[in-house]
Design an enzyme around this catalytic site. Sequence first.
Site, PDB file in Angstrom:
ATOM      1  N   GLU A 128       4.516   0.714  -9.249  1.00 50.34           N
ATOM      2  CA  GLU A 128       4.323   2.022  -8.611  1.00 50.34           C
ATOM      3  C   GLU A 128       3.796   3.033  -9.620  1.00 50.34           C
ATOM      4  O   GLU A 128       2.968   3.888  -9.300  1.00 50.34           O
ATOM      5  CB  GLU A 128       5.661   2.478  -8.006  1.00 50.34           C
ATOM      6  CG  GLU A 128       5.581   3.655  -7.072  1.00 50.34           C
ATOM      7  CD  GLU A 128       4.794   3.386  -5.798  1.00 50.34           C
ATOM      8  OE1 GLU A 128       3.552   3.322  -5.873  1.00 50.34           O
ATOM      9  OE2 GLU A 128       5.407   3.276  -4.733  1.00 50.34           O
TER      10      GLU A 128
ATOM     11  N   THR B 287      -2.250   8.892  -4.007  1.00 51.05           N
ATOM     12  CA  THR B 287      -0.915   9.454  -4.272  1.00 51.05           C
ATOM     13  C   THR B 287      -0.932  10.311  -5.533  1.00 51.05           C
ATOM     14  O   THR B 287      -0.336  11.393  -5.576  1.00 51.05           O
ATOM     15  CB  THR B 287       0.121   8.318  -4.421  1.00 51.05           C
ATOM     16  OG1 THR B 287       0.143   7.594  -3.193  1.00 51.05           O
ATOM     17  CG2 THR B 287       1.509   8.847  -4.695  1.00 51.05           C
TER      18      THR B 287
HETATM   19  N1  HSE Z   1       7.428  10.210  -2.884  1.00 52.40           N
HETATM   20  C1  HSE Z   1       6.071   9.841  -3.090  1.00 52.40           C
HETATM   21  C2  HSE Z   1       5.181  11.046  -2.904  1.00 52.40           C
HETATM   22  C3  HSE Z   1       5.708   8.766  -2.092  1.00 52.40           C
HETATM   23  O1  HSE Z   1       5.337  11.712  -1.891  1.00 52.40           O
HETATM   24  O2  HSE Z   1       4.341  11.322  -3.763  1.00 52.40           O
HETATM   25  C4  HSE Z   1       4.294   8.315  -2.182  1.00 52.40           C
HETATM   26  O3  HSE Z   1       4.189   7.128  -2.850  1.00 52.40           O
END
Ligand code: HSE
Length: 325
Positions: A146, A199
Amino acid sequence: MQLNQETIINQDLKENIVIEEIKVFAPATVANVGCAFDILGFALENIGDEMIFRKTSTPGIKIISKGLGNLPTNPEKNVAGVVAIEMMKNEDSSFGLEIEINKKINPGSGIGSSAASASGAAFGISKLLNRNYSTHELIHFAMQGEKLASGAEHADNVAPAITGEFALIRGYHPLDMIVIKAPKNLYCTVIHPQIEIKTKEAREMLPKEVALKDAVIQWGNVAGLIAGLHQSNYQLIGRSLQDIIIEPQRAKLIPGFYNLKMAAMDSGALGCSISGSGPSVFALSEGIETANAIKAAFDKVYFDKGIDYHLFVSAIGKTGSRLIQ
Ligand code: HSE
């Protein structure tokens, strides 16, 4: 060992033998769940990637990419690859690992595409090599993937992709994760507009500081959401599913976001927000009939927008990554 011409030729001709092979399903996930940025996510049922893991006679890590997205096959640049590199550090180097990723979740969709690869890899490698890693250890490995994808080691996608149900990350240092079983009749409707939101970029646009009065509202909602899930109190889940900090920033990235939200609420949704960092938008509802009505309402909003989209309804996934035939 001295290599003569004959040994070199023999080595070149040496077959890469598959010693063992397993197949894994890694689910798509909805992270943040409205108010709980970076600390809560849930798994979807039957929507996800398939991955094949092979223990081979030729040392090294090999990635085979199939399906959606043009995934890098260099293990150092591939989400599953970096997880594999990390996990193989604990192994002897007498064998190799082949990971075939059949990607069914579009990268950049907001429903945990990279998390599925990362979690599937952590789970799959652990199973293939018969290692007894704990859930927390698997999440740690998956977080490496991630991090490569989003620049941050958040676990709100990878944790539910490993555990199923809702996964709450109470703390990161050290990782403290709690699984919360979803109320029986909770369903999710998702619309995935076919645009890509990275993201990393959707994180960079967020404010670095939050006003105390906003934090108080958000804390109340997070606490209410968790209590609502525990008590199967659908109305409390609905009242709490409100994000006043992140959603207003990211809504700008999603064409027609507020129209979708209004359509969902008018159709009986408990709440509606951005899935992960978007562009997918999700709504929660009590019962599959309402979830299907929301699907139809989403369809109506996007029908003439000139943007391709996918729609689906899902129960909350009871299991995370798992072995399949
Ligand atoms: N919590 C993360 C965000 C989830 O909102 O950036 C996306 O991978």
